[in-house]
Design a protein around this motif. Structure first.
Motif, PDB file in Angstrom:
ATOM      1  N   TYR A 347       0.828  -1.202   0.000  1.00 36.19           N
ATOM      2  CA  TYR A 347       0.000   0.000   0.000  1.00 36.19           C
ATOM      3  C   TYR A 347       0.863   1.253   0.000  1.00 36.19           C
ATOM      4  CZ  TYR A 347      -3.113   3.626   1.803  1.00 36.19           C
ATOM      5  OH  TYR A 347      -3.797   4.796   1.982  1.00 36.19           O
ATOM      6  N   LEU A 350       2.415   1.957  -3.544  1.00 35.85           N
ATOM      7  CA  LEU A 350       1.523   2.529  -4.548  1.00 35.85           C
ATOM      8  C   LEU A 350       1.481   4.045  -4.401  1.00 35.85           C
ATOM      9  CD1 LEU A 350      -1.464   0.031  -4.353  1.00 35.85           C
ATOM     10  CD2 LEU A 350       0.222   0.214  -6.178  1.00 35.85           C
ATOM     11  N   ARG A 351       1.704   4.747  -5.492  1.00 38.38           N
ATOM     12  CA  ARG A 351       1.684   6.202  -5.461  1.00 38.38           C
ATOM     13  C   ARG A 351       0.245   6.708  -5.394  1.00 38.38           C
ATOM     14  NH1 ARG A 351       5.237   5.161  -9.696  1.00 38.38           N
ATOM     15  NH2 ARG A 351       3.586   5.656 -11.158  1.00 38.38           N
ATOM     16  N   GLY A 352       0.083   7.870  -4.803  1.00 42.99           N
ATOM     17  CA  GLY A 352      -1.234   8.467  -4.764  1.00 42.99           C
ATOM     18  C   GLY A 352      -1.621   9.025  -6.110  1.00 42.99           C
ATOM     19  N   GLU A 355      -2.727   5.903 -10.460  1.00 40.46           N
ATOM     20  CA  GLU A 355      -1.805   4.786 -10.570  1.00 40.46           C
ATOM     21  C   GLU A 355      -2.129   3.909 -11.773  1.00 40.46           C
ATOM     22  OE1 GLU A 355       1.443   2.411  -9.459  1.00 40.46           O
ATOM     23  OE2 GLU A 355       0.801   4.408  -8.834  1.00 40.46           O
ATOM     24  N   GLN A 378      -8.171   3.628  -3.635  1.00 38.98           N
ATOM     25  CA  GLN A 378      -8.078   5.073  -3.744  1.00 38.98           C
ATOM     26  C   GLN A 378      -6.817   5.513  -4.477  1.00 38.98           C
ATOM     27  OE1 GLN A 378      -8.283   6.411   0.306  1.00 38.98           O
ATOM     28  NE2 GLN A 378     -10.300   5.498   0.680  1.00 38.98           N
ATOM     29  N   ARG A 379      -5.844   4.638  -4.603  1.00 45.59           N
ATOM     30  CA  ARG A 379      -4.577   4.981  -5.244  1.00 45.59           C
ATOM     31  C   ARG A 379      -4.462   4.395  -6.646  1.00 45.59           C
ATOM     32  NH1 ARG A 379       0.178   5.223  -0.667  1.00 45.59           N
ATOM     33  NH2 ARG A 379      -0.936   6.587   0.769  1.00 45.59           N
ATOM     34  N   SER A 380      -5.570   4.100  -7.267  1.00 42.83           N
ATOM     35  CA  SER A 380      -5.545   3.525  -8.620  1.00 42.83           C
ATOM     36  C   SER A 380      -6.721   4.069  -9.406  1.00 42.83           C
ATOM     37  CB  SER A 380      -5.603   1.999  -8.569  1.00 42.83           C
ATOM     38  OG  SER A 380      -6.817   1.568  -7.991  1.00 42.83           O
TER      39      SER A 380
END
Length: 454
Positions: A347, A350-352, A355, A378-380
């Motif tokens: 988690y 994963l970049r904000g 993604e 929320q990060r994809s």
């Protein structure tokens, strides 16, 4: 993939070591001859029989002479090995080609060729080669197969020299070996439309604006056919040539494949286990997305990725697509369970923001890990999850498939957070689950693109 060497120079040592090596090479027949000769000589001495003594000397000296002659024989033999292919999917066969060249000035005697092979690839191959003339060569081949992925060493190649009477046998070994890589099975996936993919032009591409105002203009030289309304007069005056605004530029869509490798998340082992299905599914998705032109990244629960990939992963639809796919498959060939118990490292990796598409292969999820997985959405740009429940995979194939109560609750949590989540039953094909994920997406999304209510 060739490994060459000279068999006659493979073993060294002093004179004493050479004598011990020669005597250790006596076969059962040679040792029997030697024992019979000694017994006959003792009996001849006790009984005073000279004829028996001559027989005993003959029986005892013959294996020693054969050992000495065989040890002094200096054949110079070069060997090579070639794998075809050097990378195979699990369950497929590869052929190993062996070649022996006599580079000495003397013809060889009877040779036994043997190659060392791990037991998972099959029995150890042995070949008997007749006399090889000066400058001659012999070529043989054998097949290997493994249902288990991994990297397996082949070699070193061994030659066994024997005398015409079979009284002594010496082994000469080559020093080099090759490696066979058995990668996970890759299934061809249909080109379905999943949420989170780019909607611009080109396969696996999207458009991104490069113009946010006059201060952010990135001009370029005018090209024949450009719209004159895009001429940037300030840059034209500065550079002395006609310049146009670069209002948009293609940007490659991204896809991250997350593989859960926690040892607590999977039960069982072997080619039909849930973990091996997840590895094969990740390999299939990686290859499929590369072929569609996505920038693909492989991520594990520990936050690790494939060594050598860029910040956005490996770019697809390019000349290096095959190399990128091979590198990722090589990584998956040796991937194993991790000692971690949480998905928090993945988690954090994963970049904000955008993604891109996130495709995850999860094992058992407790409530805490399901909550972490839910936040990954929320990060994809889009999220697709394949959940492999150990309780479901421990059932017999004849039992009615379906998620367990705990797995059903975790699927509900993922779907409520925006995931397209499907449960993977035992024995299901990756292509079948890929279509099931597309069906799940279409049932949860209205034609206008909004979420449907149940």
């Amino acid at each position: 993939m060739d490994a060459g060497g000279t068999a006659g120079d493979a073993e060294g040592g002093g004179e004493g070591g050479g004598v011990r090596t020669a005597l250790a090479g006596l076969t059962t027949r040679g040792r029997s001859f030697l024992a019979a000769g000694i017994a006959a000589a003792v009996c001849a001495y006790v009984l005073g029989q000279s004829d028996l003594l001559r027989v005993g000397l003959l029986l005892g000296v013959l294996p020693l002479v054969c050992a000495a002659v065989l040890h002094r024989t200096r054949y110079r033999v070069a060997g090579s090995r070639r794998l075809s292919p050097g990378r195979v999917p699990a369950g497929s066969e590869a052929r190993v080609h062996l070649r022996v060249d006599n580079v000495s000035r003397l013809p060889t005697g009877l040779l036994m060729l043997q190659d060392r092979v791990p037991y998972v690839l099959g029995p150890r191959p042995r070949f008997v080669l007749d006399r090889v003339e000066q400058g001659g060569r012999r070529e043989v081949s054998y097949r290997v197969r493994s249902d288990l992925r991994g990297r397996y060493p082949l070699g070193p190649l061994q030659l066994r020299l024997t005398d015409p009477f079979g009284l002594c046998e010496l082994t000469r070994s080559f020093s080099s070996y090759d490696t066979l890589t058995v990668v996970p099975r890759v299934e061809a996936l249909p080109p379905v439309r999943l949420s989170g993919e780019a909607k611009g032009y080109g396969e696996g591409r999207q458009r991104s604006l490069a113009l946010a105002g006059d201060d952010d203009v990135i001009p370029r030289g005018y090209r024949y056919g450009d719209d004159l309304r895009r001429v940037h007069w300030r840059s034209t005056a500065r550079y002395g040539e006609l310049m146009v605004r670069r209002e948009e530029q293609p940007q490659r869509a991204r896809c991250t494949v997350l593989l859960d490798t926690r040892v607590v998340a999977f039960e069982g082992a072997g080619p039909d286990s849930a973990f091996e299905w997840a590895v094969s599914g990740a390999a299939s998705v990686l290859v499929h997305m590369l072929e569609r032109g996505f920038s693909v990244r492989l991520l594990t629960d520990a936050g690790d990725s494939v060594p050598g990939e860029g910040a956005d992963g490996f770019a697809g639809a390019s000349q290096g697509t095959a190399d990128a796919a091979g590198l990722m498959l090589d990584t998956l060939a040796v991937i194993d369970h991790s000692d971690g118990t949480s998905l928090s490292s993945a988690y954090d990796t994963l970049r904000g923001g955008n993604e891109g598409l996130l495709v995850a292969f999860f094992g058992d999820l407790d409530e805490e890990q399901a909550a972490i997985a839910a936040k990954m959405r929320q990060r994809s740009g889009g999220a697709l999850a394949f959940v492999l429940d150990s309780e479901t995979w421990s059932r017999e194939p004849s039992e009615v498939p379906g998620p367990s109560d705990g797995s059903g609750e975790r699927l509900r949590m993922l779907r409520e957070s925006g995931w397209t989540a499907v449960a993977v039953p035992r024995g299901a094909a990756v292509e079948e689950m890929w279509r099931a994920a597309d069906h799940e997406r279409t049932t949860l999304t209205t034609p206008a693109g909004g979420r449907a209510t149940r």
